[in-house]
Design a protein around this motif. Sequence first.
Motif, PDB file in Angstrom:
ATOM      1  N   ARG A  49      39.963  43.240  46.989  1.00 18.03           N
ATOM      2  CA  ARG A  49      39.186  42.190  47.635  1.00 18.03           C
ATOM      3  C   ARG A  49      39.690  41.967  49.059  1.00 18.03           C
ATOM      4  N   HIS A 439      42.078  33.522  48.201  1.00 19.17           N
ATOM      5  CA  HIS A 439      41.131  34.210  47.329  1.00 19.17           C
ATOM      6  C   HIS A 439      41.310  33.695  45.907  1.00 19.17           C
ATOM      7  N   GLU A 441      39.224  34.145  42.094  1.00 19.38           N
ATOM      8  CA  GLU A 441      38.148  34.792  41.355  1.00 19.38           C
ATOM      9  C   GLU A 441      38.432  34.640  39.865  1.00 19.38           C
TER      10      GLU A 441
END
Length: 557
Positions: A49, A439, A441
Amino acid sequence: MRQDEFDAIVVGSGMGGLVCAAYLAAGGRRVLVLEQHDVAGGNSHVFRRRRAYEFDVGVHYLGDCGPDGVLPAIFAGLGLEGRVTYREMDQDGFDRIALPGLTVDVPQGWQGYTKRLMEALPGDAAGILMFTDICAAVADETRELMLSDGDLSVADLMARTPVTARWGRSTVTELFDHCSLSPRARTVLAAQSPNYGMGPRDAVVSQHAAVTDHYLRGAYYPRGGGQVLAASLVEALEAYGGELRTRSRVGRILVEGGRVTGVGLADGTVLKAPLVVSNADYTRTVRDLVGEEHFGRRLVARTRQAEMALPFATLYIALDTELPARPNANLWWYRDGDIEAAYRRLAEERIDPVPFLFVSFASLKEPGARHVCPPGHSNFQVMTLCPPGYEYWGVREGPAAGERYRRNQAYQERKAYLTEAMLSAAEEALGPFRDHIVHLETATPITHERYTLATGGTPYGLARWGGVGNRPDTRSTIEGLHMVGASTRYGSGITGAAVGGMACAAQIMDRRLLSEVHRGARLGAPELLPPRATDWDPLAVSRGAGRRTARGLARIG
């Protein structure tokens, strides 16, 4: 041989399928591996990512990777020694178990482990010693049997495995009861049970002992991340004449007159082979890929009534700062000291507040690695077990059946709710970090099913297939059809699946492969393996030679 004919076709490229395929290729067979995903590896694959972070899906740590280790021997037998290497975690405490008012760092070795637990829980010392003595004996017996170089009679088998015969198929709770252990002691002893996706009332002693022993033989992490394992096996497969095709979904395993004839792809292509090894989900293999009509009634009934191990939800987190100093150890965090009650609440779909977390710190396991995260940043995963089935998620059939779930409002609400609950629990365990998240997720069991087609989205396969502790062998009742993966009797996890792949190849080749390679035998020729350039990318290799340079591959930096 025609281009659509092979000696063997392997459906799926998890660790069991790749190990089996590579050994069959090293043995001279023309092997084709078919993978529906973009890259090979199954639960060992990674994703990237923001061109800055790489996350491991399933390889959080490995056990038994020292000089006598089983997994290194499996890779070495293919000529891969030196291509897969391992970093040691903190051998004086590779797993930190945290309960209210109690922290235990799990060290290498049964003796040190037992001593540390007895010191932490002196009121349970006698019961802990009895429990670990039995588990250590079961683990030693089963490992010796696994590495033996000959077939044993029933009488010899019973004589060599007396403790396993007495306790191996008992549940962990039954052994807890026998040892008169308190709820707190049971929680510490079973704290790592999410490593096999079952609570003490469902897991059998042989399974618990094997998994515990696996890590007590030393905890490690593969240099370069989990994808290196799959990429190295792909290199061996291709070097020895085999082929990997990704983005190739099998729709049917073809059977005529009680024997396998090949496979039919979802696009209508038919490929012929007298041998098919399914590394697809066991239940889906029986019911969907092959069809129940080709199996006996008893096997079909067992498979219809089978229960899967519990699935995970995972938060993949990157921070723009380093975590406070901590040992190179995983964290097993429990909200209270009664693990059996926690599993009962899980079965009742009561997981808020989150009862436990497993936290894996990738940026500690491979500090300074460019692919993990930028300097000064952190990369870690937070995991918790989830209730089985689709109901909790508001999903009806699941992505393997074609359901489009990602715009399902009930699913998105449940996912957001659990994400917040897990973040709150993680900050209880680690301290505040939300302000530094760059980040975040969340992968649910439904996500996992989408990518692996595993029933229920579990990485651990079957929990119950017939009686307690039963699992199928790799050989099926259909001539030419074998099965590997997390649901076979060789166990789940990276090493369990790899051993199952070896066992399957050994059955096909009629050799004691595991004992041979553990003693130093080599089927592969290292000189045939390709050189690795300085920019060698295991994710690219794992796409297979035909798609190695295809567009769409995420890269770091």
